[in-house]
Design an enzyme around this catalytic site. Structure first.
Site, PDB file in Angstrom:
ATOM      1  N   ARG A 101       0.807  -1.227   0.000  1.00 19.69           N
ATOM      2  CA  ARG A 101       0.000   0.000   0.000  1.00 19.69           C
ATOM      3  C   ARG A 101       0.835   1.269   0.000  1.00 19.69           C
ATOM      4  NH1 ARG A 101      -2.813  -0.447   5.371  1.00 19.69           N
ATOM      5  NH2 ARG A 101      -0.737  -1.222   5.848  1.00 19.69           N
ATOM      6  N   GLU A 147       7.313   7.458  11.587  1.00 20.83           N
ATOM      7  CA  GLU A 147       7.179   8.569  12.520  1.00 20.83           C
ATOM      8  C   GLU A 147       8.303   9.548  12.190  1.00 20.83           C
ATOM      9  OE1 GLU A 147       7.839   7.852  16.882  1.00 20.83           O
ATOM     10  OE2 GLU A 147       5.638   7.873  16.837  1.00 20.83           O
ATOM     11  N   GLN A 206       9.645  26.432  15.717  1.00 17.55           N
ATOM     12  CA  GLN A 206       9.297  26.958  14.398  1.00 17.55           C
ATOM     13  C   GLN A 206       9.580  25.899  13.346  1.00 17.55           C
ATOM     14  OE1 GLN A 206      10.794  30.954  13.584  1.00 17.55           O
ATOM     15  NE2 GLN A 206      11.355  30.327  11.518  1.00 17.55           N
ATOM     16  N   ASN A 263       9.843  25.300   9.111  1.00 20.54           N
ATOM     17  CA  ASN A 263      10.035  26.012   7.849  1.00 20.54           C
ATOM     18  C   ASN A 263      10.012  25.024   6.690  1.00 20.54           C
ATOM     19  OD1 ASN A 263      10.552  28.454   9.265  1.00 20.54           O
ATOM     20  ND2 ASN A 263      12.689  27.868   9.506  1.00 20.54           N
ATOM     21  N   ARG A 283      21.217  27.279  -1.319  1.00 20.88           N
ATOM     22  CA  ARG A 283      20.798  28.188  -0.242  1.00 20.88           C
ATOM     23  C   ARG A 283      21.784  28.020   0.904  1.00 20.88           C
ATOM     24  NH1 ARG A 283      15.451  29.934  -1.129  1.00 20.88           N
ATOM     25  NH2 ARG A 283      14.320  28.714  -2.676  1.00 20.88           N
ATOM     26  N   HIS A 326      23.972  29.635   5.902  1.00 20.33           N
ATOM     27  CA  HIS A 326      23.318  30.597   6.785  1.00 20.33           C
ATOM     28  C   HIS A 326      23.416  30.178   8.251  1.00 20.33           C
ATOM     29  CE1 HIS A 326      20.516  31.155   3.081  1.00 20.33           C
ATOM     30  NE2 HIS A 326      21.639  31.831   2.934  1.00 20.33           N
ATOM     31  N   LYS A 346      18.647  22.893  14.236  1.00 18.50           N
ATOM     32  CA  LYS A 346      17.697  22.533  13.175  1.00 18.50           C
ATOM     33  C   LYS A 346      17.636  21.020  13.006  1.00 18.50           C
ATOM     34  CE  LYS A 346      18.664  26.717  10.527  1.00 18.50           C
ATOM     35  NZ  LYS A 346      19.239  27.272   9.292  1.00 18.50           N
ATOM     36  N   HIS A 404      24.477  26.430   7.968  1.00 21.42           N
ATOM     37  CA  HIS A 404      23.761  25.394   7.233  1.00 21.42           C
ATOM     38  C   HIS A 404      23.440  25.875   5.819  1.00 21.42           C
ATOM     39  CE1 HIS A 404      19.831  23.483   6.015  1.00 21.42           C
ATOM     40  NE2 HIS A 404      20.637  22.448   6.135  1.00 21.42           N
ATOM     41  N   TYR A 408      12.282  21.901   7.718  1.00 22.60           N
ATOM     42  CA  TYR A 408      13.146  21.853   8.895  1.00 22.60           C
ATOM     43  C   TYR A 408      12.526  22.538  10.094  1.00 22.60           C
ATOM     44  CZ  TYR A 408      14.872  26.384   7.100  1.00 22.60           C
ATOM     45  OH  TYR A 408      14.978  27.659   6.607  1.00 22.60           O
ATOM     46  N   GLU A 427      20.924  37.281  11.567  1.00 28.34           N
ATOM     47  CA  GLU A 427      21.275  36.387  10.458  1.00 28.34           C
ATOM     48  C   GLU A 427      22.610  36.769   9.836  1.00 28.34           C
ATOM     49  OE1 GLU A 427      18.921  34.401   6.809  1.00 28.34           O
ATOM     50  OE2 GLU A 427      18.918  36.573   6.818  1.00 28.34           O
ATOM     51  N   LYS A 480      22.104  37.679  -1.653  1.00 26.40           N
ATOM     52  CA  LYS A 480      22.643  37.558  -0.298  1.00 26.40           C
ATOM     53  C   LYS A 480      23.744  36.504  -0.240  1.00 26.40           C
ATOM     54  CE  LYS A 480      20.359  35.205   2.912  1.00 26.40           C
ATOM     55  NZ  LYS A 480      19.351  34.854   3.917  1.00 26.40           N
ATOM     56  N   ASP A 481      23.556  35.379  -0.920  1.00 25.62           N
ATOM     57  CA  ASP A 481      24.537  34.302  -0.861  1.00 25.62           C
ATOM     58  C   ASP A 481      25.788  34.592  -1.685  1.00 25.62           C
ATOM     59  OD1 ASP A 481      22.962  32.927   0.924  1.00 25.62           O
ATOM     60  OD2 ASP A 481      22.031  31.679  -0.597  1.00 25.62           O
TER      61      ASP A 481
END
Length: 183
Positions: free
Chosen positions: A23, A28, A47, A49, A59, A62, A72, A119, A132, A143, A169-170
């Site tokens: 199926r 979990e 939080q 994201n 990305r 950061h 995270k 990360h 995450y 940041e 930014k990166d």
């Protein structure tokens, strides 16, 4: 769930127990009690994201500074990424070292990144949806970014540099040596 500590102290690869049959599957993805027991410490996430990225999107790298640092728990809901973490803990014997791991919706592995790490991730599949959990709220003023291709870090990205898609930014992130001086 199986938690394996990496060469970066406090950083773990999490492998869920997957139940499959004709199926489909069930697993979990997060259980607070089991997770904290597996990594040997209490972490309370506040939080969640999600991001969607096309192939070649990078990305990162950061992080948030000081009291706004975030731990995270990263997973991939769809697609495949190269996930990279860099140890920024000055007192750590692995300061400046990194871990690179492929995460995908196929193996359902996760990576737990403690506070004090940068990360980033690179989308390897046509697209990827990354999810995450964070143990601290986002604070724009805290940041910061490290240049993804800093030669001191020596990260081997799995896509040719010419194919990368980066944010402004990166591309304007700090080099690792400059960042070390300002930490």
């Amino acid at each position: 769930m199986k938690a394996t500590e990496t060469n970066l102290k406090g950083c773990f690869i999490i492998e869920p127990k997957i139940f499959e049959d004709e199926r489909g599957y069930f697993f979990e993805s997060y259980n607070h009690k089991n997770f904290c027991e597996a990594i040997g410490r209490e972490v309370s996430f506040v939080q969640d994201n999600q991001s969607f990225s096309k192939k070649g999107v990078l990305r990162g790298l950061h992080f948030q500074k000081g009291e706004y640092a975030q731990a995270k728990l990263v997973s991939v809901l769809r697609g495949k990424i190269q996930d990279v973490v860099v140890d920024l803990r000055k007192e750590s014997p692995t300061f400046g070292k990194h871990l690179s791991i492929v995460l995908s919706d196929e193996d359902k592995k996760q990576v737990f990144i403690p506070r004090g790490f940068a990360h980033g991730f690179l989308t390897l599949s046509e697209s990827a949806q990354v999810f995450y959990k964070c143990d601290n709220f986002y604070k724009k003023e805290a940041e910061n970014s490290i240049f993804y291709n800093d030669p001191i870090l020596g990260i081997e990205w799995k896509i040719e540099m010419a194919q990368l898609k980066l944010s402004k930014k990166d591309t304007e992130a700090y080099g690792f040596n400059l960042l070390k001086q300002n930490m």
